[in-house]
Every structure is written in C-alpha cells, then in structure tokens.
Scaffold this active site. Structure first.
Site, PDB file in Angstrom:
ATOM      1  N   SER A  73       0.811  -1.222   0.000  1.00 47.74           N
ATOM      2  CA  SER A  73       0.000   0.000   0.000  1.00 47.74           C
ATOM      3  C   SER A  73       0.843   1.271   0.000  1.00 47.74           C
ATOM      4  O   SER A  73       0.380   2.316  -0.471  1.00 47.74           O
ATOM      5  CB  SER A  73      -0.942  -0.001   1.211  1.00 47.74           C
ATOM      6  N   GLY A 111      -2.247  -4.139   0.950  1.00 42.67           N
ATOM      7  CA  GLY A 111      -2.409  -5.375   1.707  1.00 42.67           C
ATOM      8  C   GLY A 111      -1.475  -6.493   1.300  1.00 42.67           C
ATOM      9  O   GLY A 111      -1.510  -7.587   1.886  1.00 42.67           O
ATOM     10  N   ASP A 222      -4.612   6.861  10.017  1.00 46.01           N
ATOM     11  CA  ASP A 222      -4.267   5.532  10.537  1.00 46.01           C
ATOM     12  C   ASP A 222      -2.857   5.498  11.117  1.00 46.01           C
ATOM     13  O   ASP A 222      -2.455   4.502  11.732  1.00 46.01           O
ATOM     14  CB  ASP A 222      -4.426   4.460   9.458  1.00 46.01           C
TER      15      ASP A 222
END
Length: 248
Positions: A73, A111, A222
């Site tokens: 990612s 991922g 995040d």
C-alpha cells in the site's frame, strides 16, 4: 582525327539504308539511357542505405527503459486523492524534468505480503525491467508472520528478477515496525532486509519511510500510510538511490 571520323560516317551511313539507319539510332539511344540509369543506381542505393541506418538509430534512441516499483500500500499510494501523489509518480516527474527516457511503473498492491508478491512476480516480470524496487514485508511484520518466511519470500522475488535478466538493477527497501511489536521482533525484522541486501549485493534503502514514519502530520489518520506531503519525502529518499543508476 575528327575530320576522318566525320568522313567515315558520311561515307558509310548511306549504305545502311533509311530503315536500318533508323533502327541503328534507336539502338544507340537505348544504350545511352541504360548506361545513364546504371550510373545512378549506386548513389541511390547508398542514399537508401544511409537513410535506413539513420532511421534505425532514431528508433534505438527512442527505446524507453522501465523502473518497476513492486510493493504494498505504501507504493500503491493508499488513501491518496490522486495516484499522481504517490512516490512512484513523483519519481516520474523528477525523471521527466531531466529529460531522461525512463518510465516508472507502479506495481503496488494494498495489503500485499511477501508471499503474495512471490506469487505474482512471474506475471509482473513478463516485461523488461531495468531497475526493480522491492518494497514488501511491512504487512508481514504487522501480522507477526515468521521472519524466516518473509526472508524466504523476498529472496525468491530477487531470484526471479535476476533469472529473468541478470542486468536488472535491484533496490531493496527496508521497513521498520512500531515498538508495540516487541523489541526482539522489531530488531530481527530490521535485520531481514539488511541481511538480504548484503547477501545479494543489491542497493539498499534501510527505511523507505525515513523522516516520515511516526510523524503525525506526514501520515494519514491511521498513522501508517503517508499523506501526499509524506510521499514527497519518500520519493526523495528513493531518488537518492535511483538517480545514480539513470543514464542519458
């Protein structure tokens, strides 16, 4: 001498008769045309050959070299509004500003683990790659995958790249884990990348998120994926290693 030749023609041409004289003149004219045509052929051939060589040189100089960014990612540009903000696209901008004939291919997949990368590398390597940037392993660490598996998968990817083309320049990008993964695991995880770089004698970026990882304002909510501003710094880190590899 000229007087004697004129006399010869004057004395003998009437003996040929009108019909034969006409055929004789056609024969001489045709012979002269053929000789003139043959005289031009060598120069025409040389001109055609020269033009062909110039066209071949032009095609050769237009061949574009490829830089492949193979990762997860981070490489894919997860969470960005525009893919042009991801570090591979910024690398392309830097290359274009220098007028270099390279195309940067973003082969990042959010991922992705080292095992996933090992599974899809054969498909990716169908194209000719001049510089191969390997940025995988971060998701392995976050999932607590055994380090031996991560190292084996990354080694498999490097092997397949080299098997396809020994001349491909490989860059291995290292990753760091957050402290909550435990000191022993994070230390050993870091060593996986440095060991692989040394064993394979490939170019090495110790931490691709240098100056970005752990800095709140350079990461998305995040706390893992860089913002557009963060990707500019990532691109600068990668550029330091890639730039010396590029040729005019």
């Amino acid at each position: 001498m000229f007087a004697r030749q004129n006399t010869y023609l004057h004395l003998n041409l009437p003996m040929l008769g009108n019909h034969k004289l006409l055929k004789f003149c056609y024969f001489i004219g045709a012979l002269m045309v053929l000789n003139c045509g043959d005289a031009k052929k060598p120069s025409e051939t040389e001109e055609t050959s020269s033009k062909g060589e110039e066209d071949a040189k032009e095609v050769t100089t237009q061949i574009t070299k490829t830089i492949l960014c193979f990762g997860d990612s981070i490489t894919a540009g997860y969470g960005l509004d525009d893919s042009s903000e991801a570090y591979p696209a910024i690398l392309q901008q830097k290359i274009d500003s220098l007028g270099l004939n390279y195309t940067v291919v973003n082969s990042g997949l959010s991922g992705e683990t080292s095992a996933g990368g090992s599974s899809r590398i054969d498909w990716v390597m169908r194209q000719n790659i001049d510089i191969f940037l390997l940025e995988l392993g971060g998701n392995d660490g976050l999932r607590g995958i055994p380090l031996t598996e991560t190292q084996s998968n990354l080694q498999d990817i490097i092997n397949k790249v080299k098997e396809k083309n020994e001349a491909t320049k490989v860059i291995l990008a290292g990753m760091e884990l957050p402290p909550n993964m435990g000191e022993d695991y994070t230390t050993q995880f870091r060593s996986v990348f440095s060991n692989l770089a040394n064993e394979n004698e490939v170019s090495f970026i110790p931490f691709i998120l240098k100056g970005v990882g752990g800095i709140k304002e350079l990461n998305q909510s995040d706390g893992i994926h860089p913002t557009a501003k963060g990707h500019k710094l990532v691109a600068n880190t990668v550029w330091e290693v890639i730039k010396p590899m590029l040729k005019d």
